[in-house]
Design a protein around this motif. Structure first.
Motif, mmCIF file in Angstrom:
data_model
loop_
_atom_site.group_PDB
_atom_site.id
_atom_site.type_symbol
_atom_site.label_atom_id
_atom_site.label_comp_id
_atom_site.label_asym_id
_atom_site.label_seq_id
_atom_site.Cartn_x
_atom_site.Cartn_y
_atom_site.Cartn_z
ATOM 1 N N ILE A 38 19.989 4.290 -1.514
ATOM 2 C CA ILE A 38 20.492 3.034 -0.955
ATOM 3 C C ILE A 38 19.562 1.917 -1.418
ATOM 4 N N LEU A 39 20.086 0.677 -1.367
ATOM 5 C CA LEU A 39 19.356 -0.447 -1.936
ATOM 6 C C LEU A 39 18.067 -0.758 -1.198
ATOM 7 N N THR A 40 18.016 -0.441 0.108
ATOM 8 C CA THR A 40 16.837 -0.845 0.899
ATOM 9 C C THR A 40 15.650 0.087 0.731
ATOM 10 N N ILE A 41 15.859 1.258 0.102
ATOM 11 C CA ILE A 41 14.766 2.201 -0.114
ATOM 12 C C ILE A 41 14.606 2.435 -1.604
ATOM 13 N N ASN A 42 13.372 2.243 -2.096
ATOM 14 C CA ASN A 42 13.116 2.396 -3.520
ATOM 15 C C ASN A 42 11.772 3.073 -3.751
ATOM 16 N N ASP A 43 11.683 3.766 -4.890
ATOM 17 C CA ASP A 43 10.366 4.213 -5.334
ATOM 18 C C ASP A 43 9.530 2.980 -5.675
ATOM 19 N N PHE A 44 8.253 2.976 -5.253
ATOM 20 C CA PHE A 44 7.398 1.865 -5.639
ATOM 21 C C PHE A 44 5.948 2.319 -5.639
ATOM 22 N N LYS A 45 5.126 1.519 -6.302
ATOM 23 C CA LYS A 45 3.676 1.678 -6.271
ATOM 24 C C LYS A 45 3.061 0.301 -6.018
ATOM 25 N N SER A 46 1.963 0.283 -5.276
ATOM 26 C CA SER A 46 1.310 -0.998 -5.011
ATOM 27 C C SER A 46 -0.201 -0.804 -4.949
ATOM 28 N N THR A 47 -0.906 -1.882 -5.273
ATOM 29 C CA THR A 47 -2.368 -1.894 -5.204
ATOM 30 C C THR A 47 -2.816 -3.192 -4.544
ATOM 31 N N PHE A 48 -3.680 -3.061 -3.527
ATOM 32 C CA PHE A 48 -4.214 -4.231 -2.819
ATOM 33 C C PHE A 48 -5.740 -4.205 -2.863
#
Length: 541
Positions: free
Chosen positions: A348-358
């Motif tokens: 579904i559009l509201t859930i996606n694979d992602f990676k993030s760095t903070f």
């Protein structure tokens, strides 16, 4: 039966005799030795009052039980002007006098002895415990005493050896960095006592008596007396409520294990496993390693795995370097990475694979509440902010994140207190996906709602409790929680309220708490069927 002895003090005239009577000296004695001591005491009292030239003349025996002591008072001196040289520290003179110039100070004669003792104690605290003060060139003119102040100095003392008794394996880095007591430091016993008071802020050690010092001919040994405390905790709670869709009773809970200082390094390890009623599972582990290699720098590492039923799983890792300014304040700089995977067969559009760095900067201030096992922390302020980038299908998105957690206990009296806590988080981004949003709700945020049932890119929770301490081991409390949150992904802005009551009791097993609460959103009626009961037990071992 022994005969009582009587004493009368007289002066050279009626005025002097009247003044002697005003001293309210002891007049009846069981033996002659006690009478002689009082005769000398009267002479000392006259000197302290400023009659510096007073003399004891004689003691006459009038009959078998009566004695008369005669004194000559002479002139009275009310003020003393004490001259000092430039090597004397004028700051400590302010402790005893309001009349100070560049080369002398003035005090009342009746307080001169006490003033000199105060000065001598301050000089001893600067590292010269064996120094003495002397008055030289004493003169008396027109009711004023003049003298020169001389310091008879000994060799300045420094701490040569620090010895911990009782808990010999106490981390040496904590003596140097946490207590800030070091070898070759100028000896000052009062300062050392003030520094060791911060041991009350530690979970794993306590001071059992004041520090002591042993002086030898060429060294100074400082003894600190400590005991190791049980500081490991096991915490868990069991919650249950009725599912509004199935009308069935559902359970949720978590286990929280904290291991502190088991290696006598001051280290800590926290392990949390949580299973929520919404088929959510959380595994969280954090470790803190203070004072690496004896330096003021510490390290924090953490791993969090969150699984939302069969929708997605998110793994978060962080590493921080922290600097402990003192026992209450610290700052940390670190990096935080996230990776989330969509588990749905039909995406579904509201859930996606992602990676993030903070990259994050945080500050923490903690103020303990001494000798209180029910509420050991009085004030906490923890704030962090970070800048980062989230990547979805090779498309980057700049983001910022801010988080705040603070609480304060206001003690109205010994039994009544007010507790207030604010928790807030903000994620700023042009776009959002569901699996990166903050999750809140439940016993550790807004009570009366299911654990982690609410998602938001911005939320603020205000928890309040009025607490009544029935005894040192039992309290009852009210629950009034307020919250506001925004979920831009679902275009939701809502206010929440949680109401209830609870109690806590300190048992041999640990702190047992039970909370009953009911939560609702704005424009929604409160339903008893939505009530939540939370039970927790925090055991120390």
């Amino acid at each position: 039966m022994a005969q009582s002895l009587h004493l009368k003090a007289v002066g050279a005239n009626e005025v002097d005799t009247s003044l002697l009577n005003s001293l309210d000296y002891q007049q009846t004695f069981n033996d002659f030795n006690s009478l002689e001591i009082e005769v000398n005491s009267i002479a000392n009292s006259l000197t302290h009052l400023g009659y510096l030239e007073s003399k004891f003349v004689h003691l006459n025996k009038e009959n078998d039980s009566s004695f008369v002591a005669k004194y000559i008072l002479g002139d009275r001196y009310l003020r003393a002007r004490i001259h000092f040289d430039r090597s004397f520290n004028p700051k400590i003179i302010k402790l005893i006098s309001n009349t100070i110039t560049d080369d002398y100070f003035e005090v009342e004669v009746n307080s001169l002895e006490a003033s000199l003792k105060t000065l001598n104690a301050e000089i001893a605290n600067t590292g010269d415990p064996f120094s003495t003060l002397q008055l030289t060139n004493i003169k008396k003119e027109e009711g004023v005493l003049y003298a020169d102040l001389k310091i008879v100095e000994q060799q300045q003392r420094t701490i040569d050896t620090i010895i911990v008794k009782g808990y010999e394996k106490f981390p040496k880095s904590y003596v140097k960095r946490y207590l800030k007591i070091k070898s070759k430091q100028v000896f000052n016993l009062n300062t050392i006592r003030e520094k060791t008071e911060v041991l009350e802020n530690l979970q794993f050690a306590a001071q059992i008596k004041d520090p002591e010092v042993l002086f030898t001919k060429d060294s100074t040994l400082l003894y600190i007396y400590l005991e190791k405390l049980k500081s490991n905790t096991f915490d868990g709670f069991l919650g249950f409520g009725t599912n509004t869709e199935t009308d069935k009773l559902e359970f949720d809970g978590y286990l929280n294990l904290n291991l502190v200082n088991n290696l006598n390094y001051g280290e800590s390890l926290r392990l949390v496993y949580k299973s929520d009623e919404s088929e959510q599972k959380t595994f969280d582990v954090k470790t803190k390693l203070p004072y690496l290699l004896g330096s003021p720098i510490g390290m924090q590492l953490g791993l969090n795995i969150f699984k939302k039923d069969s929708s997605f799983v998110t793994t978060t890792q962080f590493a921080k370097l922290d600097y402990q300014f003192d026992s209450k304040n610290s700052m940390a700089l670190g990096i935080n990475t996230q990776a989330s995977t969509n588990l749905l067969d039909n995406p579904i559009l509201t859930i996606n694979d992602f990676k993030s760095t903070f990259y994050n900067l945080s500050y923490n201030h903690t103020r303990p509440q001494r000798y209180d096992k029910l509420f050991p922390v009085n004030f906490l302020f923890d704030i962090s902010g970070g800048m980062g980038k989230r990547t979805i299908e090779n498309i980057g998105q700049s983001q910022t994140k801010f988080e705040l957690n603070t609480f304060k206990i206001v003690n109205l009296n010994l039994r009544n207190s007010f507790y207030g806590q604010v928790s807030a988080s903000v994620l700023n981004s042009d776009t959002y996906v569901e699996n990166e949003l903050f999750r809140f709700g439940g016993i550790n945020s807004i009570r009366g709602f299911e654990e982690n049932s609410l998602t938001a890119n911005l939320y603020a929770v205000f928890n309040t409790e009025y607490r009544y301490r029935v005894s040192n081991s039992l309290y009852v409390n009210s629950i009034v929680d307020l919250a506001y949150y925004e979920n831009q992904l679902l275009d939701i802005r809502s206010k929440l309220i949680g109401l209830g009551f609870g109690f806590g009791i300190l048992t041999q097993a640990g702190l047992f708490k039970l909370n009953y609460s009911n939560g609702s959103s704005e424009n929604q009626a409160i339903k008893l069927s939505n009530s939540k009961i939370h039970i927790s037990l925090s055991a120390t071992f």
